[in-house]
Write an enzyme that holds these catalytic residues in place. Structure first.
Site, mmCIF file in Angstrom:
data_model
loop_
_atom_site.group_PDB
_atom_site.id
_atom_site.type_symbol
_atom_site.label_atom_id
_atom_site.label_comp_id
_atom_site.label_asym_id
_atom_site.label_seq_id
_atom_site.Cartn_x
_atom_site.Cartn_y
_atom_site.Cartn_z
ATOM 1 C CB SER A 129 -0.841 -0.028 1.281
ATOM 2 O OG SER A 129 -1.410 1.222 1.539
ATOM 3 C CE1 TYR A 153 -3.658 -2.857 5.661
ATOM 4 C CE2 TYR A 153 -3.063 -0.580 5.167
ATOM 5 C CZ TYR A 153 -3.414 -1.850 4.743
ATOM 6 O OH TYR A 153 -3.493 -2.125 3.400
ATOM 7 C CE LYS A 157 -1.323 -4.779 3.494
ATOM 8 N NZ LYS A 157 -1.568 -6.051 2.816
HETATM 9 P P1 NAD Z 1 -10.836 -7.076 1.382
HETATM 10 O O1 NAD Z 1 -11.013 -7.079 2.852
HETATM 11 O O2 NAD Z 1 -12.015 -6.818 0.528
HETATM 12 O O3 NAD Z 1 -10.191 -8.454 0.916
HETATM 13 C C1 NAD Z 1 -9.309 -9.195 1.737
HETATM 14 C C2 NAD Z 1 -9.772 -10.643 1.673
HETATM 15 O O4 NAD Z 1 -8.879 -11.430 2.477
HETATM 16 C C3 NAD Z 1 -11.177 -10.848 2.232
HETATM 17 O O5 NAD Z 1 -11.900 -11.672 1.367
HETATM 18 C C4 NAD Z 1 -10.939 -11.536 3.581
HETATM 19 O O6 NAD Z 1 -11.992 -12.398 3.942
HETATM 20 C C5 NAD Z 1 -9.650 -12.291 3.304
HETATM 21 N N1 NAD Z 1 -8.834 -12.560 4.487
HETATM 22 C C6 NAD Z 1 -8.440 -11.689 5.447
HETATM 23 N N2 NAD Z 1 -7.671 -12.332 6.346
HETATM 24 C C7 NAD Z 1 -7.568 -13.609 5.938
HETATM 25 C C8 NAD Z 1 -6.909 -14.765 6.455
HETATM 26 N N3 NAD Z 1 -6.205 -14.728 7.581
HETATM 27 N N4 NAD Z 1 -7.017 -15.936 5.781
HETATM 28 C C9 NAD Z 1 -7.740 -15.989 4.624
HETATM 29 N N5 NAD Z 1 -8.387 -14.951 4.103
HETATM 30 C C10 NAD Z 1 -8.302 -13.767 4.745
HETATM 31 O O7 NAD Z 1 -9.653 -6.045 1.059
HETATM 32 P P2 NAD Z 1 -9.176 -5.491 -0.352
HETATM 33 O O8 NAD Z 1 -9.530 -4.062 -0.423
HETATM 34 O O9 NAD Z 1 -9.565 -6.416 -1.449
HETATM 35 O O10 NAD Z 1 -7.604 -5.556 -0.107
HETATM 36 C C11 NAD Z 1 -6.827 -6.648 -0.549
HETATM 37 C C12 NAD Z 1 -5.389 -6.440 -0.113
HETATM 38 O O11 NAD Z 1 -4.928 -5.195 -0.639
HETATM 39 C C13 NAD Z 1 -5.214 -6.340 1.396
HETATM 40 O O12 NAD Z 1 -4.011 -6.992 1.741
HETATM 41 C C14 NAD Z 1 -5.107 -4.856 1.654
HETATM 42 O O13 NAD Z 1 -4.346 -4.568 2.791
HETATM 43 C C15 NAD Z 1 -4.408 -4.383 0.399
HETATM 44 N N6 NAD Z 1 -4.682 -2.973 0.086
HETATM 45 C C16 NAD Z 1 -5.955 -2.530 0.015
HETATM 46 C C17 NAD Z 1 -6.215 -1.189 -0.251
HETATM 47 C C18 NAD Z 1 -7.628 -0.660 -0.266
HETATM 48 O O14 NAD Z 1 -7.807 0.552 -0.054
HETATM 49 N N7 NAD Z 1 -8.642 -1.472 -0.532
HETATM 50 C C19 NAD Z 1 -5.148 -0.314 -0.477
HETATM 51 C C20 NAD Z 1 -3.849 -0.808 -0.413
HETATM 52 C C21 NAD Z 1 -3.631 -2.152 -0.123
HETATM 53 C C1 WQD Z 2 -9.195 9.818 1.181
HETATM 54 C C2 WQD Z 2 -9.334 11.319 1.441
HETATM 55 C C3 WQD Z 2 -9.570 11.871 3.775
HETATM 56 C C4 WQD Z 2 -13.450 9.868 4.293
HETATM 57 C C5 WQD Z 2 -6.697 4.686 3.216
HETATM 58 C C6 WQD Z 2 -5.594 3.987 3.958
HETATM 59 C C7 WQD Z 2 -4.556 3.505 2.995
HETATM 60 C C8 WQD Z 2 -5.168 2.662 1.885
HETATM 61 C C9 WQD Z 2 -6.312 3.366 1.226
HETATM 62 C C10 WQD Z 2 -5.071 0.356 2.508
HETATM 63 C C11 WQD Z 2 -8.534 11.805 2.651
HETATM 64 C C12 WQD Z 2 -10.835 12.224 3.013
HETATM 65 C C13 WQD Z 2 -12.265 10.370 3.759
HETATM 66 C C14 WQD Z 2 -14.454 10.786 4.707
HETATM 67 C C15 WQD Z 2 -13.056 12.615 4.005
HETATM 68 N N1 WQD Z 2 -5.701 1.428 2.370
HETATM 69 N N2 WQD Z 2 -12.079 11.709 3.621
HETATM 70 N N3 WQD Z 2 -14.210 12.118 4.529
HETATM 71 O O1 WQD Z 2 -6.867 7.708 4.032
HETATM 72 O O2 WQD Z 2 -6.040 8.089 1.659
HETATM 73 O O3 WQD Z 2 -6.132 5.816 2.562
HETATM 74 O O4 WQD Z 2 -7.240 3.807 2.225
HETATM 75 O O5 WQD Z 2 -3.917 0.152 2.317
HETATM 76 O O6 WQD Z 2 -3.646 2.766 3.738
HETATM 77 O O7 WQD Z 2 -5.022 4.893 4.885
HETATM 78 O O8 WQD Z 2 -8.231 6.944 2.030
HETATM 79 O O9 WQD Z 2 -10.582 7.075 1.333
HETATM 80 O O10 WQD Z 2 -10.043 7.120 3.793
HETATM 81 O O11 WQD Z 2 -9.468 9.103 2.390
HETATM 82 O O12 WQD Z 2 -12.883 13.819 3.878
HETATM 83 O O13 WQD Z 2 -15.515 10.404 5.204
HETATM 84 O O14 WQD Z 2 -10.702 11.583 1.760
HETATM 85 O O15 WQD Z 2 -9.294 12.832 4.742
HETATM 86 O O16 WQD Z 2 -8.078 13.085 2.332
HETATM 87 P P1 WQD Z 2 -6.785 7.249 2.652
HETATM 88 P P2 WQD Z 2 -9.662 7.498 2.405
#
Ligand code: NAD
Ligand code: WQD
Length: 341
Positions: A129, A153, A157
């Site tokens: 991330s 979190y 990562k």
């Molecule tokens: P999500 O929660 O929709 O998907 C994660 C999946 O993993 C789910 O289906 C959950 O049931 C499964 N899971 C969690 N822990 C598990 C375990 N111990 N064993 C088996 N399955 C497990 O999340 P997502 O948004 O699809 O994210 C996928 C990956 O990408 C995650 O690792 C997340 O940290 C990373 N990521 C997400 C974002 C985002 O904003 N969505 C941003 C950056 C990185």
């Molecule tokens: C985006 C912008 C908020 C909600 C997070 C995690 C990051 C990654 C992606 C997993 C910011 C603003 C938000 C609201 C708002 N996830 N905001 N009102 O914080 O950039 O990233 O998700 O890896 O690790 O930190 O995403 O969508 O929460 O926020 O004003 O109700 O929207 O302040 O500027 P963020 P976000």
């Protein structure tokens, strides 16, 4: 008959990004086995993937920390590579439940890597991330920026990234791609799969779209006094279908590349919260009420990617623009106001 070239284990394949990537993998001729414990997803997502692709999925319902379940999966299948999505992802929750996050995200990766190693499968694409850049000193962010984390979190990562770099230095047979996603949004064009945030969402787009369908009254805009062009936070929003295709490119590059490489997966463009609100209003025809609130703890002003390395090395770039993202996000939300329920 369909020709499969490679078999891929997709952990967390029932989740938001995983389910979209499974669709792309199948469309590209890969054979897929999904392993998920459904802790943050629904089996319905996989049924819908089957509807989109016309392929019956092979699903292992297990925790990635269950070493025996993993070993069984490797005994029954010859995996060419693993895409490791499984993990918990809520930043705020991670500060309240750090042990749960470290156990799930770090121990999960360790168990998986050990079983992969034992079975001679040394090719992995890992979901990291942009959060690993902490509060960057400037934007756009390149992959060589210093890494840091401000919450459990993000730490989890970063820890897994470090573990991957260590195993790569110890054994040159490993082929590792770390994909650092910026802000994933939107949904498959069919409107059949998308992000089911469950309850009140934390992230911007899920929140706005619930205001759009009338489930929430107004959006709280967290701060309008940042050093950005309109004072609200700037982020690099990336369409989940583009994100999915980055995984296919990463797998293909791993075919002939050893070592451990990190790639930014974003569009390279930053949009402010207020620009997102306006774009969403345009796409949906809905009026989004908002109120300016104090800054959210831990938020940064601006975060967007330098995408040069992913364009050059992966041959990948985002194809969907802001309007596409808003349209597809709204389409999913309107068709599924209660997610998969
Ligand atoms: P999500 O929660 O929709 O998907 C994660 C999946 O993993 C789910 O289906 C959950 O049931 C499964 N899971 C969690 N822990 C598990 C375990 N111990 N064993 C088996 N399955 C497990 O999340 P997502 O948004 O699809 O994210 C996928 C990956 O990408 C995650 O690792 C997340 O940290 C990373 N990521 C997400 C974002 C985002 O904003 N969505 C941003 C950056 C990185
Ligand atoms: C985006 C912008 C908020 C909600 C997070 C995690 C990051 C990654 C992606 C997993 C910011 C603003 C938000 C609201 C708002 N996830 N905001 N009102 O914080 O950039 O990233 O998700 O890896 O690790 O930190 O995403 O969508 O929460 O926020 O004003 O109700 O929207 O302040 O500027 P963020 P976000």
């Amino acid at each position: 008959m369909q020709q499969f070239n490679n078999k891929i284990l997709v952990t967390g394949g029932a989740g938001y990004i995983g389910s979209h990537t499974v669709v792309s993998l199948i469309e590209q001729g890969f054979e897929v086995v999904v392993l998920d414990n459904f802790s943050n997803s629904s089996a319905e997502a996989l049924r819908r993937v089957e509807r989109i692709t016309g392929v019956t999925l092979d699903v292992v319902s297990a925790d990635v920390r269950d070493r025996q379940a993993l070993q069984n999966a490797f005994e029954h299948n010859k995996f060419d590579a693993v895409i490791h999505f499984a993990g918990l992802k809520a930043v705020g929750e991670s500060a309240q439940q750090p042990l749960r996050y470290y156990l799930n995200n770090v121990d999960g990766a360790l168990q998986l890597l050990q079983v992969m190693n034992d079975n001679g499968c040394k090719r992995i694409v890992f979901s990291s991330s942009a959060t690993v850049y902490g509060d960057p000193s400037s934007v756009p962010i390149t992959e060589s920026f210093p890494l840091s984390a401000t919450n459990p979190y993000g730490q989890s990562k970063l820890m897994v990234e470090n573990i991957l770099r260590d195993i790569s230095s110890s054994d040159p047979n490993w082929q590792i791609s770390i994909l650092r996603y910026f802000n994933p949004v939107a949904a498959h064009q069919s409107g059949l799969i998308g992000e089911d945030s469950g309850g009140v969402p934390n992230n911007l787009l899920p929140y706005i779209s619930q205001v759009g369908v009338g489930k929430l009254e107004f959006l709280s805009v967290y701060g309008n006094d940042y050093d950005t062009h309109d004072g609200t936070g700037v982020r690099d929003y990336i369409h989940v279908v583009d994100l999915a295709s980055a995984h296919i490119k990463a797998l293909k590059v791993l075919d002939d590349e050893h070592g451990c490489q990190s790639y930014n997966i974003g569009t390279g463009r930053g949009y402010s919260v207020l620009e997102i609100v306006k774009a969403f209003e345009r796409a949906s025809g809905q009026n989004i009420e908002y109120k300016i609130m104090p800054r959210r703890l831990g938020d940064i002003a601006s975060c967007y990617a330098d995408t040069d390395k992913s364009a050059r090395t992966l041959g990948w770039q985002a194809e969907h623009d802001l309007d596409d993202m808003m349209r597809d996000h709204w389409h999913w939300q309107r068709k599924n106001p209660n997610g998969y329920n």
